[in-house]
Design a protein around this motif. Structure first.
Motif, PDB file in Angstrom:
ATOM      1  N   THR A  25       0.817  -1.210   0.000  1.00 17.70           N
ATOM      2  CA  THR A  25       0.000   0.000   0.000  1.00 17.70           C
ATOM      3  C   THR A  25       0.855   1.266   0.000  1.00 17.70           C
ATOM      4  OG1 THR A  25      -1.932   1.017   1.025  1.00 17.70           O
ATOM      5  CG2 THR A  25      -0.176   0.315   2.494  1.00 17.70           C
ATOM      6  N   TYR A  82      -5.052   5.579  -0.420  1.00 16.39           N
ATOM      7  CA  TYR A  82      -6.211   5.391  -1.291  1.00 16.39           C
ATOM      8  C   TYR A  82      -7.329   4.718  -0.497  1.00 16.39           C
ATOM      9  CZ  TYR A  82      -2.308   5.887  -4.520  1.00 16.39           C
ATOM     10  OH  TYR A  82      -1.182   6.316  -5.166  1.00 16.39           O
ATOM     11  N   ARG A  86      -8.848   0.654  -4.996  1.00 13.64           N
ATOM     12  CA  ARG A  86      -7.443   0.248  -4.867  1.00 13.64           C
ATOM     13  C   ARG A  86      -7.159  -0.326  -3.489  1.00 13.64           C
ATOM     14  NH1 ARG A  86      -5.125   5.883  -7.186  1.00 13.64           N
ATOM     15  NH2 ARG A  86      -7.076   6.526  -6.198  1.00 13.64           N
ATOM     16  N   THR A  90      -6.479  -4.397  -2.705  1.00 16.67           N
ATOM     17  CA  THR A  90      -5.233  -4.758  -2.032  1.00 16.67           C
ATOM     18  C   THR A  90      -5.503  -5.533  -0.754  1.00 16.67           C
ATOM     19  OG1 THR A  90      -4.183  -2.761  -2.921  1.00 16.67           O
ATOM     20  CG2 THR A  90      -3.081  -3.855  -1.096  1.00 16.67           C
ATOM     21  N   TYR A 141       3.464  -2.371  -8.693  1.00 12.36           N
ATOM     22  CA  TYR A 141       2.110  -2.285  -8.160  1.00 12.36           C
ATOM     23  C   TYR A 141       1.794  -0.864  -7.682  1.00 12.36           C
ATOM     24  CZ  TYR A 141      -2.084  -3.630  -5.596  1.00 12.36           C
ATOM     25  OH  TYR A 141      -3.379  -3.734  -5.155  1.00 12.36           O
ATOM     26  N   MET A 145      -1.048   1.877  -9.102  1.00  9.25           N
ATOM     27  CA  MET A 145      -2.038   2.492  -8.225  1.00  9.25           C
ATOM     28  C   MET A 145      -1.985   4.019  -8.318  1.00  9.25           C
ATOM     29  SD  MET A 145      -2.665   0.431  -4.668  1.00  9.25           S
ATOM     30  CE  MET A 145      -1.029   0.650  -4.012  1.00  9.25           C
ATOM     31  N   SER A 149      -6.660   5.171 -11.431  1.00 11.66           N
ATOM     32  CA  SER A 149      -7.613   5.135 -10.322  1.00 11.66           C
ATOM     33  C   SER A 149      -8.910   4.411 -10.686  1.00 11.66           C
ATOM     34  CB  SER A 149      -7.960   6.567  -9.883  1.00 11.66           C
ATOM     35  OG  SER A 149      -8.526   7.290 -10.973  1.00 11.66           O
ATOM     36  N   TRP A 152     -10.468  -0.615 -10.531  1.00 19.77           N
ATOM     37  CA  TRP A 152     -10.130  -1.407  -9.351  1.00 19.77           C
ATOM     38  C   TRP A 152     -11.360  -2.019  -8.685  1.00 19.77           C
ATOM     39  CZ3 TRP A 152      -5.089  -2.389  -8.277  1.00 19.77           C
ATOM     40  CH2 TRP A 152      -4.148  -1.569  -8.904  1.00 19.77           C
TER      41      TRP A 152
END
Length: 402
Positions: A25, A82, A86, A90, A141, A145, A149, A152
């Motif tokens: 992240t 985020y 996203r 994750t 990754y 991200m 945007s 996802w």
């Protein structure tokens, strides 16, 4: 000791998942502050989890949901840069991988005798592999991200679906340890999920390299791959619901569905024939040689019935040593000819040195005036049991000679 090992395994899994989330992240705050806050949350939830299991008597699943899943979801959401698809993709992906890790470790423990140390060691080893993998992919990754945007939400929905299906396979309607015949299904499903995530990551790498004009084509390909994965999931669910995992034959649920279909249009389905077959001496074989031989006998019986009668009949395993066969629309003279050859064919099969099969069989056809299959099924069952009683009167070989 076993409870302590189970608690330790769950705490190790939760701490590892939080570490994986930190690797992937993009945090709202500096990494040190984010790590410190997550560590504090983890310490508090671990204490609460132990207290909930040992003090309140909650099951590990209930305690994990209350003390780990909900607090970690909230904490990770607050700390993530985020807060849209996203984040959800994750978080859910890491949860799915964690669930798969736990499932595989438990399967390994079951296959190796149920040792909790084996399960814990597998968890540690698999968690180490995931950490190494995430360190390798985190750059690409995070870049995707940051640059994209949209899209996802669908990926997050797929991850949620994976989690729900994996939960059902492993825990419903009973824990996997009580349904060991489903272990191959769980492993196949895990492989399907991993293949899907490999496809998704490959798409991410391409998105980093492709120009804006090429990205629309890549997104289309990704959608096709996801659709393929969803179809594979449907196939897994179908096999779990309607196929007997041991023999590969249709199961009781499939029989009941087919029975309703036939009864809904008996005018066009006649003539209808039914065969009830019961495998003799299965318990004796299991007791004398073990369940592996009993399973082999069931599989060979299913194969033998398919080879002898599959041309005219649909074959179902109802469970245990019971089989039932249905034939619709096939001329009665052809069905009678096949059934007349059944016992001689079984004797020839046994004489050829194969694993001996002994079947008590009853058969009949639907009669005029009967508007459902219940009377037919009752008749063939009575005939099968009559035949079974006669066979028990005959001299039978001991199970250890089979």
């Amino acid at each position: 000791m076993a409870d302590a090992m189970a608690l330790a395994g769950d705490i190790v899994s939760c701490s590892g998942l939080m570490l994986l989330f930190l690797l992937l992240t993009e945090p709202r705050y500096p990494m040190r502050r984010t790590a410190a806050l997550l560590s504090a949350v983890f310490a508090a939830t671990a204490v609460a989890y132990i207290a909930a299991v040992l003090g309140l008597g909650l099951t590990p699943g209930q305690a994990s949901l209350v003390c780990f899943s909900i607090p970690s979801l909230t904490a990770c959401l607050l700390l993530s840069k985020y807060r849209d698809g996203r984040f959800l993709f994750t978080f859910c992906t890491i949860d799915v991988l964690g669930f798969m890790l736990i499932a595989v470790s438990r399967i390994s423990a079951v296959l190796l005798g149920g040792d909790d140390w084996v399960s814990l060691l597998f968890r540690l080893a698999l968690m180490g592999l995931l950490v190494a993998l995430f360190l390798r992919i985190r750059g690409n990754y995070r870049r995707v991200m940051a640059e994209h945007s949209t899209g996802w939400g669908m990926l997050a929905a797929v991850s949620v679906l994976f989690y729900a299906m994996l939960y059902l396979l492993v825990t419903y309607p009973a824990p996997l340890i009580g349904r060991r015949e489903y272990i191959p299904v769980v492993l196949f499903f895990c492989a399907t999920v991993l293949a899907t995530y490999v496809v998704i990551y490959q798409a991410i790498v391409r998105m980093v390299k492709l120009s804006e004009s090429e990205q629309s084509e890549l997104l289309l390909q990704t959608r096709l791959e996801l659709q393929k994965s969803q179809l594979e999931l449907q196939q897994v669910y179908y096999r779990m619901a309607y196929v007997d995992s041991l023999t590969g034959l249709a199961n009781r649920a499939s029989f009941e569905r087919r029975r309703k279909e036939i009864e809904a249009d008996l005018v066009h389905n006649r003539p209808v024939w039914c065969v009830s077959a019961d495998l003799n001496n299965l318990k004796e074989v299991n007791d004398a040689r073990g369940h592996e031989w009993g399973d082999r006998l069931l599989r060979e019986t299913g194969q033998l019935l398919t080879r002898l009668l599959g041309e005219a009949f649909e074959i179902f395993r109802l469970g245990g040593d019971e089989f039932i066969l249905l034939s619709c629309g096939t001329p009665s003279d052809k069905v009678s000819a096949l059934l007349g050859k059944l016992y001689p064919a079984i004797e020839a099969h046994n004489a050829a040195g194969n694993l001996p099969v002994s079947l008590a069989v009853g058969w009949d056809s639907l009669r005029e005036g009967e508007d459902d299959l219940a009377p037919l099924i009752a008749r063939v069952d009575r005939e099968m049991y009559r035949r079974k009683r006669e066979m028990k009167k005959d001299a039978s070989r001991p199970a250890d000679e089979i």
